[in-house]
Write an enzyme that holds these catalytic residues in place. Structure first.
Site, PDB file in Angstrom:
ATOM      1  N   ARG A   1       0.805  -0.989   0.083  1.00  0.00           N
ATOM      2  CA  ARG A   1      -0.041   0.046  -0.007  1.00  0.00           C
ATOM      3  C   ARG A   1       0.706   1.231  -0.115  1.00  0.00           C
ATOM      4  NH1 ARG A   1      -4.455   0.765   4.570  1.00  0.00           N
ATOM      5  NH2 ARG A   1      -2.669   1.083   5.729  1.00  0.00           N
TER       6      ARG A   1
ATOM      7  N   ASP B   1       0.957  -2.843  12.580  1.00  0.00           N
ATOM      8  CA  ASP B   1       1.429  -3.306  11.056  1.00  0.00           C
ATOM      9  C   ASP B   1       1.776  -4.862  11.187  1.00  0.00           C
ATOM     10  OD1 ASP B   1       3.215  -4.063   8.912  1.00  0.00           O
ATOM     11  OD2 ASP B   1       2.878  -1.761   8.541  1.00  0.00           O
TER      12      ASP B   1
HETATM   13  C1  PRP Z   1      -1.223  -4.446   4.525  1.00  0.00           C
HETATM   14  C2  PRP Z   1      -1.928  -5.779   4.974  1.00  0.00           C
HETATM   15  C3  PRP Z   1      -2.577  -5.618   3.753  1.00  0.00           C
HETATM   16  C4  PRP Z   1      -2.799  -4.164   3.428  1.00  0.00           C
HETATM   17  C5  PRP Z   1      -4.237  -3.930   3.960  1.00  0.00           C
HETATM   18  O1  PRP Z   1      -0.011  -4.472   3.844  1.00  0.00           O
HETATM   19  O2  PRP Z   1      -0.853  -6.815   5.176  1.00  0.00           O
HETATM   20  O3  PRP Z   1      -2.085  -6.219   2.518  1.00  0.00           O
HETATM   21  O4  PRP Z   1      -1.956  -3.598   4.250  1.00  0.00           O
HETATM   22  O5  PRP Z   1      -4.706  -2.713   3.613  1.00  0.00           O
HETATM   23  P1  PRP Z   1      -5.750  -2.269   2.316  1.00  0.00           P
HETATM   24  O6  PRP Z   1      -6.889  -3.034   2.995  1.00  0.00           O
HETATM   25  O7  PRP Z   1      -5.964  -0.687   2.660  1.00  0.00           O
HETATM   26  O8  PRP Z   1      -5.255  -2.272   1.339  1.00  0.00           O
HETATM   27  P2  PRP Z   1       1.243  -3.393   3.404  1.00  0.00           P
HETATM   28  O9  PRP Z   1       0.649  -2.859   2.135  1.00  0.00           O
HETATM   29  O10 PRP Z   1       1.389  -2.652   4.704  1.00  0.00           O
HETATM   30  O11 PRP Z   1       2.456  -4.399   3.027  1.00  0.00           O
HETATM   31  P3  PRP Z   1       3.307  -5.620   3.930  1.00  0.00           P
HETATM   32  O12 PRP Z   1       2.483  -6.755   3.898  1.00  0.00           O
HETATM   33  O13 PRP Z   1       4.426  -5.678   3.154  1.00  0.00           O
HETATM   34  O14 PRP Z   1       3.659  -4.885   5.387  1.00  0.00           O
HETATM   35  N1  URA Z   2      -2.339  -3.042   7.399  1.00  0.00           N
HETATM   36  C1  URA Z   2      -2.008  -3.350   8.583  1.00  0.00           C
HETATM   37  O1  URA Z   2      -0.925  -4.129   8.489  1.00  0.00           O
HETATM   38  N2  URA Z   2      -2.520  -2.926   9.717  1.00  0.00           N
HETATM   39  C2  URA Z   2      -3.421  -2.275   9.745  1.00  0.00           C
HETATM   40  O2  URA Z   2      -4.079  -1.591  10.800  1.00  0.00           O
HETATM   41  C3  URA Z   2      -3.906  -1.763   8.154  1.00  0.00           C
HETATM   42  C4  URA Z   2      -3.315  -2.163   7.358  1.00  0.00           C
END
Ligand code: PRP
Ligand code: URA
Length: 212
Positions: free
Chosen positions: A107, A203
């Site tokens: 994201r 996160d």
């Molecule tokens: C987080 C999570 C989802 C996403 C959710 O990933 O693991 O994939 O955000 O958010 P959304 O519903 O608003 O799309 P992130 O993009 O932080 O990547 P990561 O898994 O590499 O930490």
């Molecule tokens: N992704 C995460 O890992 N945590 C949140 O709360 C939202 C998006």
């Protein structure tokens, strides 16, 4: 939130108990990783009573009998990188031969829009039930993008599994993909201004992999 027939929220106390420990900011990385796997296994156990089966003949020490087993190649797991990786072992605990595809999405921290950076799917993915894994369903952008992609590749039976979601995310997916079954262990209150789930767990990727 409007009621959607394809959305299952688990209120089982054994799942909720583990979610409480998972949320705690003092829970260690090791325990967090183990809990993500355990919660996933419990959700899969509850959600996949309708998995395709085959009949086999088994010879017990006493006699032969007919028995139902899970049909080969009926399940493909697709974690959304990174955090979805933390749920893979939890599914493999019940479907040990499931093939695994990967979709890499992150994201954008400002726009919250998902960006794809990797995709590799098993050859016969279109013939199986695909379980898309991601612990967090926030705006729903990542989940919708992953499902769009899988549908373009010809996947028909797609299920989405999250540990924590919010109504905004569930609504976004249910509106874009009303045919997709969504499983969420817990539905939280809302998103904050940075797109984080409240109360949430922070996160998920950082807590799983110790990156912060
Ligand atoms: C987080 C999570 C989802 C996403 C959710 O990933 O693991 O994939 O955000 O958010 P959304 O519903 O608003 O799309 P992130 O993009 O932080 O990547 P990561 O898994 O590499 O930490
Ligand atoms: N992704 C995460 O890992 N945590 C949140 O709360 C939202 C998006």
């Amino acid at each position: 939130m409007k009621e959607y027939s394809n959305v299952t929220i688990f209120d089982h106390i054994l799942i909720q108990h583990k979610v409480a420990i998972l949320r705690d900011k003092n829970t260690s990385q090791k325990e967090f990783r183990e809990l993500v796997e355990e919660i996933t296994t419990l959700m899969v156990y509850e959600a996949f009573k309708d998995v395709p089966t085959k009949k086999v003949i088994v010879e017990t020490p006493l006699e032969k009998c007919e028995q139902n087993m899970v049909k080969d190649d009926s399940i493909t797991i697709v974690p959304i990188l990174r955090a979805g990786l933390g749920m893979v072992n939890g599914v493999h605990a019940l479907f040990p031969t499931a093939k695994v595809g990967h979709i890499g999405l992150y994201r954008d921290e400002e726009t919250l829009e998902p960006h794809e950076y990797y995709c590799k799917l098993p050859e016969k993915v279109t013939e199986s039930t695909v379980i898309v894994l991601d612990p967090m369903l926030a705006t729903g952008g990542s989940a919708v993008a992953a499902i769009n992609f899988l549908k373009k590749r010809g996947c028909k039976d797609i299920r989405l599994m999250h540990i924590i979601g919010v109504p905004e995310g569930v609504e976004a997916v249910a509106k874009a993909h009303p045919d997709v079954k969504i499983y969420v262990s817990t539905l939280d209150r809302q998103l904050n201004e940075n797109g984080y789930i409240l109360p949430g767990l922070g996160d998920a990727g950082d807590r799983l992999f110790g990156t912060k």
